[in-house]
Design a protein around this motif. Structure first.
Motif, PDB file in Angstrom:
ATOM      1  N   GLN A  72       0.831  -1.207   0.000  1.00  0.00           N
ATOM      2  CA  GLN A  72       0.000   0.000   0.000  1.00  0.00           C
ATOM      3  C   GLN A  72       0.862   1.251   0.000  1.00  0.00           C
ATOM      4  O   GLN A  72       0.557   2.220  -0.706  1.00  0.00           O
ATOM      5  CB  GLN A  72      -0.946   0.002   1.198  1.00  0.00           C
ATOM      6  CG  GLN A  72      -2.097  -0.956   1.055  1.00  0.00           C
ATOM      7  CD  GLN A  72      -2.968  -1.034   2.305  1.00  0.00           C
ATOM      8  OE1 GLN A  72      -2.582  -0.597   3.397  1.00  0.00           O
ATOM      9  NE2 GLN A  72      -4.146  -1.607   2.152  1.00  0.00           N
ATOM     10  N   LEU A  73       1.926   1.239   0.770  1.00  0.00           N
ATOM     11  CA  LEU A  73       2.834   2.382   0.820  1.00  0.00           C
ATOM     12  C   LEU A  73       3.490   2.607  -0.541  1.00  0.00           C
ATOM     13  O   LEU A  73       3.588   3.744  -1.013  1.00  0.00           O
ATOM     14  CB  LEU A  73       3.883   2.155   1.909  1.00  0.00           C
ATOM     15  CG  LEU A  73       4.747   3.331   2.323  1.00  0.00           C
ATOM     16  CD1 LEU A  73       3.902   4.504   2.789  1.00  0.00           C
ATOM     17  CD2 LEU A  73       5.691   2.912   3.444  1.00  0.00           C
ATOM     18  N   ILE A  74       3.913   1.534  -1.172  1.00  0.00           N
ATOM     19  CA  ILE A  74       4.522   1.634  -2.498  1.00  0.00           C
ATOM     20  C   ILE A  74       3.527   2.208  -3.499  1.00  0.00           C
ATOM     21  O   ILE A  74       3.826   3.174  -4.215  1.00  0.00           O
ATOM     22  CB  ILE A  74       5.040   0.256  -2.975  1.00  0.00           C
ATOM     23  CG1 ILE A  74       6.251  -0.175  -2.143  1.00  0.00           C
ATOM     24  CG2 ILE A  74       5.385   0.289  -4.464  1.00  0.00           C
ATOM     25  CD1 ILE A  74       6.637  -1.638  -2.317  1.00  0.00           C
ATOM     26  N   LEU A  75       2.347   1.621  -3.570  1.00  0.00           N
ATOM     27  CA  LEU A  75       1.354   2.048  -4.562  1.00  0.00           C
ATOM     28  C   LEU A  75       0.874   3.479  -4.320  1.00  0.00           C
ATOM     29  O   LEU A  75       0.605   4.210  -5.278  1.00  0.00           O
ATOM     30  CB  LEU A  75       0.180   1.070  -4.589  1.00  0.00           C
ATOM     31  CG  LEU A  75       0.540  -0.338  -5.072  1.00  0.00           C
ATOM     32  CD1 LEU A  75      -0.656  -1.270  -4.931  1.00  0.00           C
ATOM     33  CD2 LEU A  75       1.051  -0.318  -6.511  1.00  0.00           C
ATOM     34  N   GLU A 127       6.794   8.915  -6.423  1.00  0.00           N
ATOM     35  CA  GLU A 127       7.832   9.500  -5.565  1.00  0.00           C
ATOM     36  C   GLU A 127       9.050   8.584  -5.508  1.00  0.00           C
ATOM     37  O   GLU A 127       8.982   7.429  -5.884  1.00  0.00           O
ATOM     38  CB  GLU A 127       7.297   9.660  -4.140  1.00  0.00           C
ATOM     39  CG  GLU A 127       5.950  10.321  -4.034  1.00  0.00           C
ATOM     40  CD  GLU A 127       5.969  11.781  -4.435  1.00  0.00           C
ATOM     41  OE1 GLU A 127       6.946  12.459  -4.067  1.00  0.00           O
ATOM     42  OE2 GLU A 127       5.032  12.227  -5.113  1.00  0.00           O
ATOM     43  N   SER A 128      10.113   9.121  -4.969  1.00  0.00           N
ATOM     44  CA  SER A 128      11.287   8.309  -4.696  1.00  0.00           C
ATOM     45  C   SER A 128      11.006   7.501  -3.428  1.00  0.00           C
ATOM     46  O   SER A 128      10.599   8.066  -2.414  1.00  0.00           O
ATOM     47  CB  SER A 128      12.494   9.220  -4.486  1.00  0.00           C
ATOM     48  OG  SER A 128      13.616   8.464  -4.145  1.00  0.00           O
ATOM     49  N   LEU A 129      11.163   6.205  -3.510  1.00  0.00           N
ATOM     50  CA  LEU A 129      10.866   5.339  -2.365  1.00  0.00           C
ATOM     51  C   LEU A 129      12.147   4.710  -1.835  1.00  0.00           C
ATOM     52  O   LEU A 129      12.847   4.022  -2.564  1.00  0.00           O
ATOM     53  CB  LEU A 129       9.907   4.218  -2.790  1.00  0.00           C
ATOM     54  CG  LEU A 129       8.499   4.656  -3.165  1.00  0.00           C
ATOM     55  CD1 LEU A 129       7.777   3.530  -3.875  1.00  0.00           C
ATOM     56  CD2 LEU A 129       7.749   5.058  -1.922  1.00  0.00           C
ATOM     57  N   ALA A 130      12.415   4.953  -0.581  1.00  0.00           N
ATOM     58  CA  ALA A 130      13.592   4.353   0.055  1.00  0.00           C
ATOM     59  C   ALA A 130      13.167   3.040   0.707  1.00  0.00           C
ATOM     60  O   ALA A 130      12.153   2.984   1.409  1.00  0.00           O
ATOM     61  CB  ALA A 130      14.182   5.296   1.095  1.00  0.00           C
ATOM     62  N   ILE A 131      13.943   1.999   0.491  1.00  0.00           N
ATOM     63  CA  ILE A 131      13.661   0.701   1.096  1.00  0.00           C
ATOM     64  C   ILE A 131      13.681   0.832   2.623  1.00  0.00           C
ATOM     65  O   ILE A 131      12.893   0.208   3.322  1.00  0.00           O
ATOM     66  CB  ILE A 131      14.662  -0.370   0.619  1.00  0.00           C
ATOM     67  CG1 ILE A 131      14.648  -0.482  -0.919  1.00  0.00           C
ATOM     68  CG2 ILE A 131      14.378  -1.720   1.269  1.00  0.00           C
ATOM     69  CD1 ILE A 131      13.299  -0.741  -1.533  1.00  0.00           C
ATOM     70  N   ALA A 132      14.539   1.696   3.125  1.00  0.00           N
ATOM     71  CA  ALA A 132      14.606   1.910   4.575  1.00  0.00           C
ATOM     72  C   ALA A 132      13.272   2.427   5.115  1.00  0.00           C
ATOM     73  O   ALA A 132      12.860   2.059   6.216  1.00  0.00           O
ATOM     74  CB  ALA A 132      15.732   2.887   4.906  1.00  0.00           C
ATOM     75  N   ASP A 133      12.576   3.267   4.351  1.00  0.00           N
ATOM     76  CA  ASP A 133      11.272   3.778   4.789  1.00  0.00           C
ATOM     77  C   ASP A 133      10.223   2.673   4.800  1.00  0.00           C
ATOM     78  O   ASP A 133       9.385   2.609   5.700  1.00  0.00           O
ATOM     79  CB  ASP A 133      10.812   4.924   3.885  1.00  0.00           C
ATOM     80  CG  ASP A 133      11.695   6.153   4.005  1.00  0.00           C
ATOM     81  OD1 ASP A 133      12.370   6.308   5.049  1.00  0.00           O
ATOM     82  OD2 ASP A 133      11.715   6.961   3.054  1.00  0.00           O
TER      83      ASP A 133
END
Length: 132
Positions: free
Chosen positions: A27-30, A35-41
């Motif tokens: 859900q966060l990814i979609l 946006e730029s998505l950090a795996i850490a986030d």
């Protein structure tokens, strides 16, 4: 006697993410595809370390988080290509690619043809279906 494991969030038996964490990550990814998505986030949202999250995500989905994000971006781009008149530059930015060149490279690698060829083929096919 209650067991501690009952109460602690766990990974699935296969070493992957539990369904709740998988849902949170996806859900966060979609929701942030452009946006730029950090795996850490993503890992932080699932209350896991970055490396543990990456391993568990791959175990659950069969893809690394970055590859899954890339596939979702390509899927969204295909939807925009067929349903809008946006330029490829606009589509690339809307889908979270840093520029059109990178978008075209990743799209071609994924689909076997560049986005313009894909658009032409699918718009031609769409017009043939409508005319029939």
């Amino acid at each position: 006697m209650a067991r501690l494991e009952q109460y602690a969030p766990r990974l699935s038996a296969t070493g992957g993410l539990c369904p709740r964490r998988e849902r949170i990550a996806k859900q966060l990814i979609l929701a942030n595809l452009g946006e730029s998505l950090a795996i850490a986030d993503l890992a932080q949202a699932c209350a896991l370390s970055r490396s543990h999250f990456s391993r568990a995500f791959k175990c659950t989905t069969g893809l690394s988080p970055q590859e899954w994000i890339r596939q979702q971006r390509i899927q969204r781009a295909k939807e925009l290509i067929t349903s809008s008149s946006l330029s490829l530059t606009q589509i690339s930015l809307e889908c979270g690619f840093c520029d059109q060149a990178h978008f075209c490279h990743m799209f071609t690698r994924s689909e076997g043809v560049n986005p313009m060829t894909w658009r032409n083929h699918h718009s031609r096919h769409k017009h043939q279906v409508i005319a029939a």
